[in-house]
Design a protein around this motif. Structure first.
Motif, PDB file in Angstrom:
ATOM      1  N   TYR A  15       0.824  -1.209   0.000  1.00  0.00           N
ATOM      2  CA  TYR A  15       0.000   0.000   0.000  1.00  0.00           C
ATOM      3  C   TYR A  15       0.861   1.264   0.000  1.00  0.00           C
ATOM      4  O   TYR A  15       0.555   2.233  -0.705  1.00  0.00           O
ATOM      5  N   VAL A  16       1.935   1.254   0.768  1.00  0.00           N
ATOM      6  CA  VAL A  16       2.832   2.410   0.800  1.00  0.00           C
ATOM      7  C   VAL A  16       3.464   2.633  -0.574  1.00  0.00           C
ATOM      8  O   VAL A  16       3.567   3.774  -1.048  1.00  0.00           O
ATOM      9  N   LEU A  17       3.876   1.548  -1.231  1.00  0.00           N
ATOM     10  CA  LEU A  17       4.465   1.678  -2.556  1.00  0.00           C
ATOM     11  C   LEU A  17       3.461   2.200  -3.581  1.00  0.00           C
ATOM     12  O   LEU A  17       3.809   3.008  -4.450  1.00  0.00           O
ATOM     13  N   ILE A  18       2.224   1.757  -3.493  1.00  0.00           N
ATOM     14  CA  ILE A  18       1.194   2.254  -4.418  1.00  0.00           C
ATOM     15  C   ILE A  18       0.935   3.738  -4.183  1.00  0.00           C
ATOM     16  O   ILE A  18       0.813   4.520  -5.134  1.00  0.00           O
ATOM     17  N   THR A  36       7.467   5.518 -11.511  1.00  0.00           N
ATOM     18  CA  THR A  36       6.120   5.081 -11.132  1.00  0.00           C
ATOM     19  C   THR A  36       5.915   3.619 -11.488  1.00  0.00           C
ATOM     20  O   THR A  36       5.400   2.833 -10.674  1.00  0.00           O
ATOM     21  N   MET A  37       6.323   3.225 -12.667  1.00  0.00           N
ATOM     22  CA  MET A  37       6.154   1.832 -13.091  1.00  0.00           C
ATOM     23  C   MET A  37       7.012   0.887 -12.253  1.00  0.00           C
ATOM     24  O   MET A  37       6.573  -0.223 -11.933  1.00  0.00           O
ATOM     25  N   ILE A  38       8.199   1.322 -11.876  1.00  0.00           N
ATOM     26  CA  ILE A  38       9.048   0.496 -11.011  1.00  0.00           C
ATOM     27  C   ILE A  38       8.391   0.309  -9.653  1.00  0.00           C
ATOM     28  O   ILE A  38       8.352  -0.804  -9.110  1.00  0.00           O
ATOM     29  N   GLY A  45       4.998  -7.184  -6.594  1.00  0.00           N
ATOM     30  CA  GLY A  45       5.851  -8.213  -6.008  1.00  0.00           C
ATOM     31  C   GLY A  45       5.560  -8.415  -4.531  1.00  0.00           C
ATOM     32  O   GLY A  45       5.559  -9.546  -4.032  1.00  0.00           O
ATOM     33  N   MET A  46       5.312  -7.331  -3.821  1.00  0.00           N
ATOM     34  CA  MET A  46       4.969  -7.429  -2.393  1.00  0.00           C
ATOM     35  C   MET A  46       3.644  -8.163  -2.206  1.00  0.00           C
ATOM     36  O   MET A  46       3.508  -8.987  -1.301  1.00  0.00           O
TER      37      MET A  46
END
Length: 86
Positions: A15-18, A36-38, A45-46
């Motif tokens: 969620y933090v990465l999104i 953004t795509m990375i 992956g998470m």
């Protein structure tokens, strides 16, 4: 680390990465598309790791339950044999 803790950590991290990917996309507009795509790929992956830990936790619980069922079945058979001998 227990499966429950790992699942929770992977869920929060995804969620933090999104949210980070969303912030990068809107702040950097055209320059931040690769980043953004990375971030989205790492978030996916998470989520995959989270589901993997859920699967493993379920498999371990199923194995424990099968062992318990075998033990109880054996005890029942012994009890029936004891009652038949009386």
């Amino acid at each position: 680390m227990s499966h429950k803790t790992a699942i929770r950590l992977y869920e929060i991290a995804s969620y933090v990465l999104i949210l980070g990917a969303t912030a990068v996309y809107f702040m950097l507009k055209s320059n931040g598309l690769a980043l953004t795509m990375i971030l989205v790929a790492v978030a996916v992956g998470m989520r995959w790791m989270m589901e993997r830990h859920r699967y493993r936790a379920c498999e371990e619980e199923n194995d424990r339950l099968k062992d318990d069922l075998r033990r109880l079945t054996q005890l029942l058979a012994e009890e029936k044999k004891k009652n038949n001998n009386k």
